[in-house]
Design a protein around this motif. Structure first.
Motif, short mmCIF file in Angstrom:
data_model
loop_
_atom_site.label_atom_id
_atom_site.label_comp_id
_atom_site.label_asym_id
_atom_site.label_seq_id
_atom_site.Cartn_x
_atom_site.Cartn_y
_atom_site.Cartn_z
N GLN A 20 62.07 15.32 -6.77
CA GLN A 20 62.52 16.60 -7.09
C GLN A 20 61.58 17.68 -6.23
OE1 GLN A 20 62.07 16.32 -11.36
NE2 GLN A 20 64.40 16.75 -11.53
N PHE A 21 62.25 18.53 -5.78
CA PHE A 21 61.78 19.72 -5.16
C PHE A 21 61.98 20.86 -6.11
CE2 PHE A 21 62.94 16.89 -1.83
CZ PHE A 21 61.97 17.00 -1.14
N PRO A 22 60.88 21.45 -6.74
CA PRO A 22 60.71 22.46 -7.78
C PRO A 22 61.28 23.60 -7.27
CG PRO A 22 58.79 21.24 -7.99
CD PRO A 22 59.54 20.65 -6.62
N ASP A 23 61.00 24.04 -6.09
CA ASP A 23 61.62 25.15 -5.48
C ASP A 23 63.25 25.26 -5.05
OD1 ASP A 23 59.04 26.40 -5.39
OD2 ASP A 23 58.40 25.13 -3.53
N LEU A 24 63.81 23.93 -5.02
CA LEU A 24 65.16 23.98 -4.47
C LEU A 24 66.01 23.56 -5.53
CD1 LEU A 24 64.22 22.66 -0.91
CD2 LEU A 24 64.39 24.92 -1.62
N PRO A 25 66.73 24.31 -6.43
CA PRO A 25 67.51 23.61 -7.55
C PRO A 25 68.52 22.72 -7.17
CG PRO A 25 67.41 26.20 -7.50
CD PRO A 25 66.88 25.89 -6.08
N GLY A 26 68.50 21.60 -7.89
CA GLY A 26 69.43 20.69 -7.67
C GLY A 26 68.81 19.57 -6.58
N CYS A 27 67.94 19.79 -6.00
CA CYS A 27 67.44 18.80 -4.77
C CYS A 27 66.76 17.75 -5.33
CB CYS A 27 66.65 19.75 -3.63
SG CYS A 27 66.32 18.68 -2.18
N VAL A 28 67.33 16.70 -5.56
CA VAL A 28 66.83 15.62 -6.25
C VAL A 28 67.35 14.34 -5.71
CG1 VAL A 28 66.63 14.39 -8.58
CG2 VAL A 28 66.79 16.81 -8.45
N MET A 40 63.92 9.37 1.67
CA MET A 40 65.08 9.91 0.71
C MET A 40 64.78 11.30 0.58
SD MET A 40 67.32 7.64 0.74
CE MET A 40 68.53 7.98 -0.32
N GLY A 41 63.47 11.54 0.36
CA GLY A 41 63.00 13.11 0.06
C GLY A 41 63.33 13.82 1.19
N ARG A 42 63.14 13.49 2.55
CA ARG A 42 63.29 14.10 3.64
C ARG A 42 64.63 14.45 3.86
NH1 ARG A 42 59.90 11.43 6.92
NH2 ARG A 42 58.18 13.04 6.52
N ASP A 43 65.45 13.40 3.50
CA ASP A 43 67.14 13.39 3.89
C ASP A 43 67.76 14.36 2.94
OD1 ASP A 43 69.53 12.36 5.13
OD2 ASP A 43 69.87 11.90 3.11
N ALA A 44 67.41 14.31 1.59
CA ALA A 44 67.76 15.24 0.50
C ALA A 44 67.31 16.61 0.87
CB ALA A 44 67.29 14.88 -0.79
N LEU A 45 66.01 17.01 1.19
CA LEU A 45 65.52 18.34 1.79
C LEU A 45 66.09 18.70 2.75
CD1 LEU A 45 63.46 20.45 1.48
CD2 LEU A 45 61.86 18.96 2.67
N SER A 46 66.51 17.99 4.03
CA SER A 46 67.08 18.46 5.14
C SER A 46 68.64 18.84 4.65
CB SER A 46 66.90 17.40 6.12
OG SER A 46 65.52 16.98 6.53
N MET A 47 69.23 17.89 3.90
CA MET A 47 70.65 18.31 3.60
C MET A 47 71.06 19.54 2.84
SD MET A 47 73.29 15.74 1.71
CE MET A 47 72.49 14.27 2.40
N LEU A 77 53.76 16.90 -0.15
CA LEU A 77 54.52 17.50 0.96
C LEU A 77 55.46 16.56 1.56
CD1 LEU A 77 51.59 19.90 2.22
CD2 LEU A 77 53.32 20.38 0.50
N ILE A 78 56.77 17.31 1.71
CA ILE A 78 57.71 16.92 2.79
C ILE A 78 58.21 17.83 3.59
CG2 ILE A 78 59.97 15.87 2.76
CD1 ILE A 78 58.22 13.92 1.03
N ASP A 79 58.37 17.20 4.94
CA ASP A 79 58.70 18.12 5.94
C ASP A 79 60.30 18.00 6.10
OD1 ASP A 79 58.36 15.74 7.16
OD2 ASP A 79 57.76 16.47 9.22
#
Length: 134
Positions: A20-28, A40-47, A77-79
């Motif tokens: 989960q990305f606490p700063d980004l609502p729904g980014c799980v 998978m985190g990088r993919d979800a974050l990028s999307m 951290l995820i970039d």
């Protein structure tokens, strides 16, 4: 655009991790192992970020890694590079108008040339883009 956000990695009872990305609502998202979870985190974050950029939404600033706490699991951290993500994942066709000599057009049509395919191959060669191998 390049970004770095903290993510929480919570172990799942059946194995793997929930990310989960606490700063980004729904980014799980989730992953079967730590390497898979990071991917998978990088993919979800990028999307998530591409969608926000596309909609001209305000992108929240990233919290400090040290400000994020989790009772179970860990924080990492995820970039994300949205320009790179778009390049890899955007396969929409774009119509281009171009000019070629009439005689060349006639010869190519007689030979059944696929103009789009030839142009794509030529551009990739010219730009030094190699086909992605699976």
């Amino acid at each position: 655009m390049k970004y770095v956000y903290p993510a929480t990695f919570t172990p799942e009872p059946e194995g793997g991790y929930c990310i989960q990305f606490p700063d980004l609502p729904g980014c799980v998202t989730c992953g079967d192992s730590v390497p898979h979870a990071i991917e998978m985190g990088r993919d979800a974050l990028s999307m998530w970020l591409c969608d926000a950029e596309n909609n001209k939404e305000q992108i929240p600033p990233a919290s400090s890694l040290f400000d994020i706490r989790t009772d179970h699991g860990f924080v990492n951290l995820i970039d994300a590079d949205t320009a790179e993500y778009r390049r890899i994942n955007d396969h929409r066709a774009v119509k281009k108008t171009l000019s070629i000599p009439s005689w060349l057009n006639v010869q190519a049509e007689k030979a059944g040339v696929n103009f789009s395919a030839i142009l794509q191959e030529g551009l990739k060669e010219h730009l030094g883009i190699k086909a992605k191998s699976n």
